[in-house]
Design a protein around this motif. Structure first.
Motif, PDB file in Angstrom:
ATOM      1  N   ILE A 107       0.837  -1.197   0.000  1.00 15.89           N
ATOM      2  CA  ILE A 107       0.000   0.000   0.000  1.00 15.89           C
ATOM      3  C   ILE A 107       0.875   1.251   0.000  1.00 15.89           C
ATOM      4  CG2 ILE A 107      -0.155  -0.056   2.530  1.00 15.89           C
ATOM      5  CD1 ILE A 107      -2.923   1.106   2.353  1.00 15.89           C
ATOM      6  N   SER A 108       2.063   1.155   0.606  1.00 13.08           N
ATOM      7  CA  SER A 108       2.974   2.310   0.666  1.00 13.08           C
ATOM      8  C   SER A 108       3.531   2.678  -0.700  1.00 13.08           C
ATOM      9  CB  SER A 108       4.140   2.005   1.613  1.00 13.08           C
ATOM     10  OG  SER A 108       3.681   1.799   2.928  1.00 13.08           O
ATOM     11  N   GLY A 109       3.382   1.802  -1.685  1.00 12.93           N
ATOM     12  CA  GLY A 109       3.886   2.091  -3.016  1.00 12.93           C
ATOM     13  C   GLY A 109       3.067   3.100  -3.782  1.00 12.93           C
ATOM     14  N   GLN A 116      12.037   5.860   1.470  1.00 13.14           N
ATOM     15  CA  GLN A 116      12.802   4.862   0.727  1.00 13.14           C
ATOM     16  C   GLN A 116      11.994   3.576   0.525  1.00 13.14           C
ATOM     17  OE1 GLN A 116      13.453   6.101   3.691  1.00 13.14           O
ATOM     18  NE2 GLN A 116      14.595   4.715   5.041  1.00 13.14           N
ATOM     19  N   TYR A 117      11.185   3.212   1.506  1.00 10.88           N
ATOM     20  CA  TYR A 117      10.362   2.004   1.394  1.00 10.88           C
ATOM     21  C   TYR A 117       9.244   2.222   0.377  1.00 10.88           C
ATOM     22  CZ  TYR A 117       7.312  -1.878   2.794  1.00 10.88           C
ATOM     23  OH  TYR A 117       6.514  -3.005   2.803  1.00 10.88           O
ATOM     24  N   GLY A 118       8.549   3.351   0.472  1.00 11.21           N
ATOM     25  CA  GLY A 118       7.487   3.649  -0.484  1.00 11.21           C
ATOM     26  C   GLY A 118       8.011   3.739  -1.912  1.00 11.21           C
ATOM     27  N   ALA A 119       9.187   4.351  -2.082  1.00 12.64           N
ATOM     28  CA  ALA A 119       9.767   4.478  -3.425  1.00 12.64           C
ATOM     29  C   ALA A 119      10.116   3.103  -3.992  1.00 12.64           C
ATOM     30  CB  ALA A 119      11.010   5.365  -3.368  1.00 12.64           C
ATOM     31  N   ALA A 120      10.649   2.226  -3.146  1.00 11.93           N
ATOM     32  CA  ALA A 120      10.996   0.882  -3.614  1.00 11.93           C
ATOM     33  C   ALA A 120       9.750   0.098  -4.002  1.00 11.93           C
ATOM     34  CB  ALA A 120      11.782   0.140  -2.531  1.00 11.93           C
ATOM     35  N   LYS A 121       8.692   0.212  -3.207  1.00 13.86           N
ATOM     36  CA  LYS A 121       7.463  -0.519  -3.514  1.00 13.86           C
ATOM     37  C   LYS A 121       6.778   0.056  -4.751  1.00 13.86           C
ATOM     38  CE  LYS A 121       7.615  -3.648  -0.303  1.00 13.86           C
ATOM     39  NZ  LYS A 121       7.873  -5.064  -0.674  1.00 13.86           N
ATOM     40  N   ALA A 122       6.879   1.359  -4.953  1.00 11.57           N
ATOM     41  CA  ALA A 122       6.351   1.962  -6.183  1.00 11.57           C
ATOM     42  C   ALA A 122       7.119   1.450  -7.400  1.00 11.57           C
ATOM     43  CB  ALA A 122       6.439   3.485  -6.105  1.00 11.57           C
ATOM     44  N   ALA A 123       8.419   1.269  -7.233  1.00 15.25           N
ATOM     45  CA  ALA A 123       9.245   0.755  -8.333  1.00 15.25           C
ATOM     46  C   ALA A 123       8.806  -0.657  -8.727  1.00 15.25           C
ATOM     47  CB  ALA A 123      10.710   0.757  -7.928  1.00 15.25           C
ATOM     48  N   LEU A 124       8.388  -1.468  -7.757  1.00 16.12           N
ATOM     49  CA  LEU A 124       7.930  -2.818  -8.069  1.00 16.12           C
ATOM     50  C   LEU A 124       6.658  -2.799  -8.913  1.00 16.12           C
ATOM     51  CD1 LEU A 124       8.544  -4.665  -4.682  1.00 16.12           C
ATOM     52  CD2 LEU A 124       9.651  -5.141  -6.873  1.00 16.12           C
ATOM     53  N   VAL A 151       1.147  -7.295  -6.567  1.00 14.43           N
ATOM     54  CA  VAL A 151       0.094  -7.316  -5.546  1.00 14.43           C
ATOM     55  C   VAL A 151       0.533  -6.408  -4.409  1.00 14.43           C
ATOM     56  CG1 VAL A 151      -1.072  -8.724  -3.804  1.00 14.43           C
ATOM     57  CG2 VAL A 151      -0.748  -9.616  -6.121  1.00 14.43           C
ATOM     58  N   SER A 152      -0.362  -5.523  -3.992  1.00 11.73           N
ATOM     59  CA  SER A 152      -0.040  -4.585  -2.922  1.00 11.73           C
ATOM     60  C   SER A 152      -0.918  -4.824  -1.703  1.00 11.73           C
ATOM     61  CB  SER A 152      -0.218  -3.140  -3.406  1.00 11.73           C
ATOM     62  OG  SER A 152       0.816  -2.771  -4.280  1.00 11.73           O
ATOM     63  N   PRO A 153      -0.388  -5.483  -0.681  1.00 10.04           N
ATOM     64  CA  PRO A 153      -1.163  -5.676   0.544  1.00 10.04           C
ATOM     65  C   PRO A 153      -1.313  -4.370   1.314  1.00 10.04           C
ATOM     66  CG  PRO A 153       0.703  -7.203   0.404  1.00 10.04           C
ATOM     67  CD  PRO A 153       0.920  -6.144  -0.620  1.00 10.04           C
ATOM     68  N   GLY A 154      -2.418  -4.268   2.023  1.00 13.34           N
ATOM     69  CA  GLY A 154      -2.553  -3.214   3.010  1.00 13.34           C
ATOM     70  C   GLY A 154      -1.805  -3.607   4.273  1.00 13.34           C
ATOM     71  N   ALA A 203      -0.697  -6.135 -14.304  1.00  9.37           N
ATOM     72  CA  ALA A 203      -1.692  -5.534 -13.404  1.00  9.37           C
ATOM     73  C   ALA A 203      -1.072  -5.198 -12.054  1.00  9.37           C
ATOM     74  CB  ALA A 203      -2.867  -6.483 -13.215  1.00  9.37           C
ATOM     75  N   HIS A 204      -1.672  -4.214 -11.421  1.00 11.68           N
ATOM     76  CA  HIS A 204      -1.360  -3.888 -10.029  1.00 11.68           C
ATOM     77  C   HIS A 204      -2.645  -4.098  -9.236  1.00 11.68           C
ATOM     78  CE1 HIS A 204      -1.185  -0.584  -6.802  1.00 11.68           C
ATOM     79  NE2 HIS A 204      -0.609  -1.668  -6.324  1.00 11.68           N
ATOM     80  N   ILE A 205      -2.629  -5.072  -8.329  1.00  9.96           N
ATOM     81  CA  ILE A 205      -3.848  -5.436  -7.610  1.00  9.96           C
ATOM     82  C   ILE A 205      -3.677  -5.130  -6.121  1.00  9.96           C
ATOM     83  CG2 ILE A 205      -5.459  -7.294  -7.044  1.00  9.96           C
ATOM     84  CD1 ILE A 205      -4.650  -8.648  -9.637  1.00  9.96           C
ATOM     85  N   PRO A 206      -4.365  -4.100  -5.613  1.00  6.49           N
ATOM     86  CA  PRO A 206      -4.338  -3.830  -4.169  1.00  6.49           C
ATOM     87  C   PRO A 206      -5.231  -4.830  -3.440  1.00  6.49           C
ATOM     88  CG  PRO A 206      -4.975  -1.872  -5.452  1.00  6.49           C
ATOM     89  CD  PRO A 206      -5.108  -3.061  -6.345  1.00  6.49           C
ATOM     90  N   VAL A 207      -4.759  -5.280  -2.290  1.00  3.95           N
ATOM     91  CA  VAL A 207      -5.584  -6.101  -1.394  1.00  3.95           C
ATOM     92  C   VAL A 207      -5.479  -5.429  -0.033  1.00  3.95           C
ATOM     93  CG1 VAL A 207      -6.074  -8.420  -0.542  1.00  3.95           C
ATOM     94  CG2 VAL A 207      -4.905  -8.136  -2.733  1.00  3.95           C
ATOM     95  N   ASP A 208      -6.337  -4.428   0.184  1.00  6.97           N
ATOM     96  CA  ASP A 208      -6.165  -3.571   1.365  1.00  6.97           C
ATOM     97  C   ASP A 208      -7.463  -3.140   2.037  1.00  6.97           C
ATOM     98  OD1 ASP A 208      -7.194  -1.784  -0.463  1.00  6.97           O
ATOM     99  OD2 ASP A 208      -5.486  -0.415  -0.431  1.00  6.97           O
ATOM    100  N   ARG A 209      -8.596  -3.723   1.607  1.00  4.69           N
ATOM    101  CA  ARG A 209      -9.901  -3.330   2.171  1.00  4.69           C
ATOM    102  C   ARG A 209     -10.151  -1.820   2.034  1.00  4.69           C
ATOM    103  NH1 ARG A 209     -12.503  -7.269   5.060  1.00  4.69           N
ATOM    104  NH2 ARG A 209     -11.246  -9.044   5.766  1.00  4.69           N
ATOM    105  N   VAL A 210      -9.634  -1.231   0.981  1.00  2.00           N
ATOM    106  CA  VAL A 210      -9.780   0.211   0.722  1.00  2.00           C
ATOM    107  C   VAL A 210      -9.182   1.033   1.864  1.00  2.00           C
ATOM    108  CG1 VAL A 210     -11.341   1.908  -0.308  1.00  2.00           C
ATOM    109  CG2 VAL A 210     -12.019  -0.469  -0.270  1.00  2.00           C
ATOM    110  N   GLN A 211      -8.085   0.560   2.416  1.00  2.00           N
ATOM    111  CA  GLN A 211      -7.403   1.286   3.482  1.00  2.00           C
ATOM    112  C   GLN A 211      -6.981   2.657   2.991  1.00  2.00           C
ATOM    113  OE1 GLN A 211      -4.272  -1.008   5.239  1.00  2.00           O
ATOM    114  NE2 GLN A 211      -3.429   0.712   6.407  1.00  2.00           N
TER     115      GLN A 211
END
Length: 276
Positions: free
Chosen positions: A162-164, A172-180, A201-204, A260-268
């Motif tokens: 979700i931080s991506g 630095q963590y958000g930037a790395a996850k966005a890069a993925l 896949v982006s977990p919440g 695809a980019h699939i969030p799984v975060d319950r709309v967090q």
């Protein structure tokens, strides 16, 4: 029965026998000894797949092997290693493909963060964060390519966060996850002609025993209640819910999904109780 009806009948029969089409397929999951990685391994094994996984701590891998031994179609192939160590991930991927008789998919699940805020985080912290998240995923997919190609294609799933795309502390963590997320789209285009699918896949914020949010729930229930109040339904996503999405993307039933980019975060709304 015409050919179209016969094909549909065959598809239904196959679904009843093997709902996700994973029985006998071969997968490698990094960081599989705990949390989300552990759940992915459990679901794959339950579906009849043959699985290899690695993690840094051998004791976690031993517990995992014991847990899945009753239901596994074949013994897990495990190895304790640091995926950022030069050559180790590539060697493990080759050994796993040899042990399992090939690979049909990989999951780049290992990840983490180094350093804190911008003022205190060093260049080494940023480099280490990108190494464990982005570079590790790139190395895994690249190492798996010959084996996926020999199998006629396959699926790679990159675990982002979700931080991506919902900014939070630790840039630095958000930037790395966005890069993925970006990498998954680019590699899906590059590897599509080889019948290799790549998705992110982006977990919440997941509720994992012993980890940050579970500790907050136990030690500061009021703060935890404020945090979860921003989520429709009032609860964090579970590792099991995220793992189901990952396993689906590894299966033939997701054959039309790539890039695809699939969030799984319950709309967090935000990745932390502190908001954006």
């Amino acid at each position: 029965m015409d050919s179209t009806s016969a094909q549909a009948h065959h598809e239904r029969a196959r679904f009843l026998a093997d709902p996700l089409g994973l029985a006998g397929r071969r997968f490698l999951v990094t960081g599989g000894s705990r949390g989300l990685g552990r759940e992915i391994v459990h679901l794959l094994v339950a579906a009849g797949a043959h699985v290899a996984t690695c993690a840094r701590r051998p004791e976690g891998l031993r517990r995992l092997e014991e847990d899945v031994a009753v239901t596994a179609a074949a013994p897990l192939y495990t190895q304790a290693l640091d995926v950022t160590e030069p050559g180790r991930l590539e060697a493990f991927t080759a050994a796993a493909a040899d042990r399992l008789g090939g690979l049909d998919g990989v999951v780049a699940n290992a990840g983490g963060a180094h350093g804190r805020d911008l003022r205190s985080a060093t260049a080494a912290d940023w480099a280490a964060t990108f190494d464990i998240n982005v570079v590790h995923a790139q190395r895994l997919v690249k190492a798996a390519l010959p084996h996926l190609g020999a199998a006629g294609g396959g699926s790679a799933v990159l675990i982002s966060s979700i931080s991506g795309w919902k900014p939070a502390p630790q840039a630095q963590y958000g930037a790395a996850k966005a890069a993925l997320i970006s990498m998954a789209k680019s590699l899906a285009n590059e590897l599509g002609p080889d019948n290799i699918r790549v998705n992110a896949v982006s977990p919440g914020s997941m509720l994992i025993p012993g980890r940050r949010w579970a500790r907050m729930q136990e030690q500061d229930p009021q703060a935890f209640a404020r945090f979860t109040a921003q989520i429709p339904g009032g609860q964090l996503v579970t590792p099991q819910e995220v793992a189901r999405t990952v396993v689906f993307l590894l299966s033939p039933w997701s054959s039309g999904i790539s890039g695809a980019h699939i969030p799984v975060d319950r709309v967090q709304n935000a990745p932390t109780p502190d908001g954006y």
